[in-house]
Write a protein that holds these residues in place. Structure first.
Motif, PDB file in Angstrom:
ATOM      1  N   CYS A 131       1.089  -1.145  -0.080  1.00  0.00           N
ATOM      2  CA  CYS A 131      -0.061   0.127  -0.102  1.00  0.00           C
ATOM      3  C   CYS A 131       0.935   1.273   0.030  1.00  0.00           C
ATOM      4  CB  CYS A 131      -0.873  -0.175   1.230  1.00  0.00           C
ATOM      5  SG  CYS A 131      -2.118   1.387   1.267  1.00  0.00           S
ATOM      6  N   PRO A 132       1.578   1.453  -1.315  1.00  0.00           N
ATOM      7  CA  PRO A 132       2.410   2.857  -1.240  1.00  0.00           C
ATOM      8  C   PRO A 132       1.678   3.936  -1.458  1.00  0.00           C
ATOM      9  CG  PRO A 132       2.688   1.487  -3.145  1.00  0.00           C
ATOM     10  CD  PRO A 132       1.680   0.660  -2.225  1.00  0.00           C
ATOM     11  N   ALA A 133       2.342   5.203  -1.506  1.00  0.00           N
ATOM     12  CA  ALA A 133       1.885   6.358  -2.037  1.00  0.00           C
ATOM     13  C   ALA A 133       0.489   6.745  -2.013  1.00  0.00           C
ATOM     14  CB  ALA A 133       2.546   6.393  -3.561  1.00  0.00           C
ATOM     15  N   GLY A 134      -0.272   6.821  -3.191  1.00  0.00           N
ATOM     16  CA  GLY A 134      -1.452   7.072  -3.299  1.00  0.00           C
ATOM     17  C   GLY A 134      -2.452   6.235  -2.401  1.00  0.00           C
ATOM     18  N   GLY A 135      -2.065   4.994  -2.448  1.00  0.00           N
ATOM     19  CA  GLY A 135      -2.888   3.840  -1.988  1.00  0.00           C
ATOM     20  C   GLY A 135      -2.679   4.294  -0.240  1.00  0.00           C
ATOM     21  N   CYS A 136      -1.560   4.552   0.210  1.00  0.00           N
ATOM     22  CA  CYS A 136      -1.406   4.887   1.396  1.00  0.00           C
ATOM     23  C   CYS A 136      -2.181   6.171   1.995  1.00  0.00           C
ATOM     24  CB  CYS A 136       0.030   5.093   1.904  1.00  0.00           C
ATOM     25  SG  CYS A 136       0.700   5.497   3.466  1.00  0.00           S
ATOM     26  N   ALA A 137      -1.909   7.165   0.815  1.00  0.00           N
ATOM     27  CA  ALA A 137      -2.852   8.488   1.269  1.00  0.00           C
ATOM     28  C   ALA A 137      -4.335   8.120   1.413  1.00  0.00           C
ATOM     29  CB  ALA A 137      -2.678   9.256   0.065  1.00  0.00           C
ATOM     30  N   ILE A 138      -4.860   7.206   0.698  1.00  0.00           N
ATOM     31  CA  ILE A 138      -6.279   6.957   0.874  1.00  0.00           C
ATOM     32  C   ILE A 138      -6.480   6.081   2.418  1.00  0.00           C
ATOM     33  CG2 ILE A 138      -8.317   5.108  -0.007  1.00  0.00           C
ATOM     34  CD1 ILE A 138      -7.133   5.716  -2.920  1.00  0.00           C
ATOM     35  N   SER A 139      -5.750   5.294   2.317  1.00  0.00           N
ATOM     36  CA  SER A 139      -5.817   4.787   3.901  1.00  0.00           C
ATOM     37  C   SER A 139      -5.802   5.993   4.965  1.00  0.00           C
ATOM     38  CB  SER A 139      -4.619   3.562   3.952  1.00  0.00           C
ATOM     39  OG  SER A 139      -4.727   2.661   2.958  1.00  0.00           O
ATOM     40  N   LEU A 140      -4.871   6.662   4.866  1.00  0.00           N
ATOM     41  CA  LEU A 140      -4.628   7.483   6.044  1.00  0.00           C
ATOM     42  C   LEU A 140      -6.037   8.520   6.106  1.00  0.00           C
ATOM     43  CD1 LEU A 140      -0.814   8.650   5.234  1.00  0.00           C
ATOM     44  CD2 LEU A 140      -1.837   7.431   7.264  1.00  0.00           C
ATOM     45  N   CYS A 141      -6.491   8.716   5.088  1.00  0.00           N
ATOM     46  CA  CYS A 141      -7.873   9.370   5.165  1.00  0.00           C
ATOM     47  C   CYS A 141      -8.796   8.614   5.639  1.00  0.00           C
ATOM     48  CB  CYS A 141      -8.120   9.969   3.711  1.00  0.00           C
ATOM     49  SG  CYS A 141      -6.905  11.368   3.175  1.00  0.00           S
ATOM     50  N   SER A 142      -8.749   7.432   5.945  1.00  0.00           N
ATOM     51  CA  SER A 142      -9.995   6.690   6.385  1.00  0.00           C
ATOM     52  C   SER A 142      -9.921   6.664   7.597  1.00  0.00           C
ATOM     53  CB  SER A 142      -9.630   5.208   5.851  1.00  0.00           C
ATOM     54  OG  SER A 142      -9.875   5.168   4.238  1.00  0.00           O
ATOM     55  N   ASP A 143     -11.103   6.358   8.331  1.00  0.00           N
ATOM     56  CA  ASP A 143     -11.297   6.335   9.760  1.00  0.00           C
ATOM     57  C   ASP A 143     -10.507   5.182  10.479  1.00  0.00           C
ATOM     58  OD1 ASP A 143     -13.031   8.422   9.287  1.00  0.00           O
ATOM     59  OD2 ASP A 143     -14.820   7.128   9.267  1.00  0.00           O
ATOM     60  N   VAL A 144     -10.527   3.940   9.742  1.00  0.00           N
ATOM     61  CA  VAL A 144     -10.062   2.760  10.073  1.00  0.00           C
ATOM     62  C   VAL A 144      -9.224   1.968   9.159  1.00  0.00           C
ATOM     63  CG1 VAL A 144     -10.731   0.394  10.979  1.00  0.00           C
ATOM     64  CG2 VAL A 144     -12.023   2.318  11.864  1.00  0.00           C
ATOM     65  N   ARG A 145      -7.935   1.512   9.600  1.00  0.00           N
ATOM     66  CA  ARG A 145      -7.212   0.753   8.621  1.00  0.00           C
ATOM     67  C   ARG A 145      -6.865  -0.492   9.377  1.00  0.00           C
ATOM     68  NH1 ARG A 145      -6.187   6.070   9.105  1.00  0.00           N
ATOM     69  NH2 ARG A 145      -4.853   5.726  10.943  1.00  0.00           N
ATOM     70  N   ILE A 146      -6.987  -1.646   8.310  1.00  0.00           N
ATOM     71  CA  ILE A 146      -6.696  -3.269   8.936  1.00  0.00           C
ATOM     72  C   ILE A 146      -5.650  -3.589   7.510  1.00  0.00           C
ATOM     73  CG2 ILE A 146      -8.476  -3.590  10.310  1.00  0.00           C
ATOM     74  CD1 ILE A 146      -9.843  -4.909   8.304  1.00  0.00           C
ATOM     75  N   ILE A 147      -4.905  -4.366   7.996  1.00  0.00           N
ATOM     76  CA  ILE A 147      -3.717  -4.731   6.974  1.00  0.00           C
ATOM     77  C   ILE A 147      -3.378  -6.062   7.173  1.00  0.00           C
ATOM     78  CG2 ILE A 147      -1.751  -4.208   8.355  1.00  0.00           C
ATOM     79  CD1 ILE A 147      -0.411  -2.933   5.959  1.00  0.00           C
TER      80      ILE A 147
END
Length: 244
Positions: free
Chosen positions: A84-100
């Motif tokens: 989950c690099p770059a733009g994908g990481c940005a989407i994740s950071l903008c989300s309320d919850v992140r699971i991986i």
């Protein structure tokens, strides 16, 4: 993640937000490979194949979506399978919850491509895990493994791939049980000043970014990255087909 994809994401989110029956959304990957997102399409960043005007359009589109996501009234969950690099990481950071998933990695690795980390993307990571820790990760351009990401608070949980969507839906359902108006209003109070600053700033970034993208050193780094990607794709195509 090219211009069309960022626009598509923004249109989809606007459509969901306009439907009063929708209270939550889960972002996940439909790829067969363990990749949440490979990041921005390098052809959108490679100066010889694009233009300053196209890059500005691309940049505004992706940041417009990210700001919308970060302040969205919806409960948002990023279900991250794999890289989950770059733009994908940005989407994740903008989300309320992140699971991986356990093999997953995430980070804003732009420095490795000779590109500065976008200002508010980096600031957002700092808001999530603290400025000092985020700065060390951002300046090195390194990707963070799942276990470390959980330890830092970059993600909320590490979940086996087979259980990823079940857990993501459970997290979304739990958030949706909260009084939606109160939840959305509180979220906006916590994030609106940051989002307004982001909105005011990102239209000014393309000129700065284009100076880097059009420099010979950055072009050379991007050419190397594209060669590696092309080589990896060729190797994948040469593998014998597996039986289903």
């Amino acid at each position: 993640m090219d211009l069309a994809m960022w626009r598509g994401l923004d249109a989809a989110l606007q459509s969901l937000e306009a439907d009063p029956s929708v209270v939550a959304v889960v972002f996940t990957s439909g790829l067969r490979r363990d990749v949440f997102s490979a990041g921005n399409d390098l052809l959108e960043l490679y100066a010889p194949k694009t233009s300053a005007a196209r890059y500005a359009e691309f940049w505004v589109a992706q940041n417009a979506f990210l700001v919308r996501l970060h302040r969205s009234r919806l409960a948002t969950v990023a279900a991250i399978r794999g890289a989950c690099p770059a733009g994908g990481c940005a989407i994740s950071l903008c989300s309320d919850v992140r699971i991986i998933t356990p093999e997953g990695t995430m980070g804003l690795n732009e420095v490795q491509l000779g590109i500065p980390v976008p200002k508010f993307w980096g600031l957002l990571m700092g808001r999530v895990i603290g400025h000092k820790v985020a700065e060390g990760i951002l300046l090195s351009g390194r990707m963070v493994g799942a276990a470390e990401a959980a330890q830092l608070g970059l993600v909320d949980d590490v979940v086996p791939a087979a259980q990823l969507m079940e857990e993501a839906m459970s997290r979304a359902a739990a958030a949706a049980k909260q009084p939606p108006a109160a939840r959305a209003a509180t979220k906006l109070l916590l994030r609106e000043d940051f989002c307004k600053g982001w909105e005011a700033y990102y239209p000014t970034e393309p000129d700065f970014g284009w100076r880097f993208l059009s420099s010979p050193s950055t072009i050379k780094v991007l050419e190397g990255a594209m060669r590696r990607l092309s080589s990896n794709k060729d190797k994948q195509q040469q593998k014998p087909a597996s039986k289903l």
